[in-house]
Design a protein around this motif. Structure first.
Motif, PDB file in Angstrom:
ATOM      1  N   ALA A 189       1.149  -1.210   0.014  1.00  0.00           N
ATOM      2  CA  ALA A 189       0.105  -0.071  -0.529  1.00  0.00           C
ATOM      3  C   ALA A 189       1.141   1.133   0.222  1.00  0.00           C
ATOM      4  N   ARG A 190       2.130   1.464  -0.084  1.00  0.00           N
ATOM      5  CA  ARG A 190       2.780   1.897   0.438  1.00  0.00           C
ATOM      6  C   ARG A 190       3.571   2.322  -0.278  1.00  0.00           C
ATOM      7  N   SER A 191       5.290   0.851  -0.509  1.00  0.00           N
ATOM      8  CA  SER A 191       5.741   0.895  -1.797  1.00  0.00           C
ATOM      9  C   SER A 191       5.225   1.116  -3.392  1.00  0.00           C
ATOM     10  N   GLY A 192       3.761  -0.018  -3.251  1.00  0.00           N
ATOM     11  CA  GLY A 192       3.643   0.340  -5.131  1.00  0.00           C
ATOM     12  C   GLY A 192       3.821  -0.720  -5.223  1.00  0.00           C
ATOM     13  N   ILE A 193       3.612  -0.981  -6.910  1.00  0.00           N
ATOM     14  CA  ILE A 193       3.092  -2.365  -7.440  1.00  0.00           C
ATOM     15  C   ILE A 193       4.579  -2.784  -7.140  1.00  0.00           C
ATOM     16  N   ALA A 194       6.035  -2.822  -7.007  1.00  0.00           N
ATOM     17  CA  ALA A 194       7.067  -3.394  -7.059  1.00  0.00           C
ATOM     18  C   ALA A 194       7.732  -3.087  -6.046  1.00  0.00           C
ATOM     19  N   GLY A 195       8.697  -4.691  -4.991  1.00  0.00           N
ATOM     20  CA  GLY A 195       9.513  -4.126  -4.673  1.00  0.00           C
ATOM     21  C   GLY A 195      11.065  -3.913  -4.476  1.00  0.00           C
ATOM     22  N   THR A 196      11.465  -4.649  -3.955  1.00  0.00           N
ATOM     23  CA  THR A 196      13.003  -4.448  -4.549  1.00  0.00           C
ATOM     24  C   THR A 196      13.173  -3.780  -6.368  1.00  0.00           C
ATOM     25  N   LEU A 197      12.519  -4.272  -7.059  1.00  0.00           N
ATOM     26  CA  LEU A 197      12.683  -4.086  -8.787  1.00  0.00           C
ATOM     27  C   LEU A 197      12.507  -2.081  -8.222  1.00  0.00           C
ATOM     28  N   ALA A 198      11.424  -1.634  -7.948  1.00  0.00           N
ATOM     29  CA  ALA A 198      11.518  -0.282  -7.545  1.00  0.00           C
ATOM     30  C   ALA A 198      12.130   0.306  -6.757  1.00  0.00           C
TER      31      ALA A 198
END
Length: 381
Positions: A189-198
């Motif tokens: 909800a806070r990071s967006g659609i990706a984790g490490t990739l973003a």
């Protein structure tokens, strides 16, 4: 450096924020003065952070919306704002200030979604806003030198772009039996659609695009969430096809034990190749076909733009801080040029722009969709 201080505001980046400290130091070095802030999600913590940063109590705000309104009403209101919040707040915060005519420095990735990024591109053009995204590694002199070498055709038409960004900080948390902590990087909800990739993959993708100028055609991606920190990817592998036929491979991870900040690129053309790593930022390896490889450094006599690429001068070690400061110096020139109604110096245009931030989000969006389709080749929307 600027002839006068540029009044800067900051959203996020309060006490305990490494990136907040970096922005404060780098901006001050480049001629900005931090005068206002909404530094935390709670007013008490925001006020305490503001006091430590030297911000007057009346210019410490509870929200970015309040800050945008009240600063716009002041004769001495901020001219630029640095946005250092979790990803999901980048777009709404940027929008609030852009609508008041305030220039924007935004952390990466620029937004949480591609649609938000496209909206910011349109708004920046409509309001004539200077907007840079802090893909900080592009501030290193030898990265800019690599871009210059590619543009000059020295290594010929690009054939392959390989970038890696490997970290291992999640491993010890998992080994200690930790469950996903409250850190926003673990929260979709806070990071967006990706984790490490973003988080770090965005740097890896943009570095290849920045140095070569090539346009992305399609990607085939596998995003994986290993271990107890499920929900967002913590390891990703992406194949890339570029317009014109070049190929790319990107690997990023935050579960790669033994890696602290393993970031670098290897770019091959028909006449030669370039290699760089942040662990040896002063050195750019140039290998031309049939010739002995050589190591280029900032001491080269042919670096015409050297004076605008380094904060250290000849012989000084170029630190991460200096690279960050370079982006703020670029921003200062962009703001000055708009105020004086003139074209900015060419060196300032090397800072990652709002359009660059949008291209990164197009890549992330395509990679997420590809991974959901079993790594099918997917075009950026």
């Amino acid at each position: 450096m600027t002839a006068r201080k540029i009044r800067l505001g900051m959203v996020g980046g309060g006490m305990g924020s490494m990136i907040g400290d970096m922005h404060r130091l780098a901006s001050a070095h480049a001629g900005f003065e931090l005068v206002a802030g909404a530094l935390s999600s709670t007013k008490a913590r925001a006020d305490e952070s503001a006091a430590k940063a030297g911000i007057a109590p009346e210019r410490s705000y509870a929200t970015f919306a309040e800050m945008a309104e009240r600063e716009a009403a002041r004769a001495d209101g901020i001219e630029a704002v640095a946005i250092l919040t979790p990803n999901h707040l980048h777009a709404p915060a940027a929008r609030a200030f852009m609508e008041k005519g305030v220039h924007v420095v935004c952390e990466k990735p620029m937004t949480a979604t591609r649609a938000e990024a496209e909206e910011l591109v349109a708004l920046a053009a409509a309001r004539d806003i200077a907007f840079i995204v802090t893909h900080s590694y592009t501030g290193f002199p030898m990265v800019r030198r690599a871009r210059e070498i590619v543009a000059a055709g020295t290594i010929g038409a690009i054939r392959s772009i390989r970038t890696t960004y490997l970290q291992g900080w999640m491993g010890p948390l998992e080994a200690a039996g930790a469950t996903p902590p409250s850190n926003w990087h673990f929260d979709p909800a806070r990071s967006g659609i990706a984790g490490t990739l973003a988080d770090v993959g965005s740097h890896a993708y943009f570095m290849g695009a920045y140095v070569t100028g090539l346009e992305l055609a399609e990607v085939a991606a596998e995003l994986t969430s290993f271990g107890t920190f499920s929900g967002l990817d913590n390891d990703a592998t992406v194949l890339l096809r570029y317009a014109g036929g070049a190929r790319g491979a990107l690997a990023c991870s935050q579960i790669a034990a033994g890696h602290d900040n393993g970031f670098g690129f290897d770019i091959a053309g028909e006449k030669g190749a370039l290699r760089w790593t942040v662990e040896r930022p002063q050195e750019l390896q140039l290998a031309l076909v049939g010739q002995r490889p050589e190591t280029l450094t900032p001491h080269e006599k042919d670096m015409a733009a050297m004076a605008h690429w380094t904060a250290q001068g000849f012989g000084g070690f170029e630190s991460y801080f200096a690279a960050f400061s370079r982006l703020y110096a670029d921003m200062a020139e962009l703001i000055a040029a708009k105020g004086e109604r003139r074209a900015p110096a060419e060196w300032a245009l090397l800072a990652p722009s709002v359009k660059d931030g949008c291209e990164v989000m197009r890549f992330i969006d395509a990679a997420v969709r590809s991974s959901a389709a079993n790594a099918a080749w997917t075009k950026p929307a």
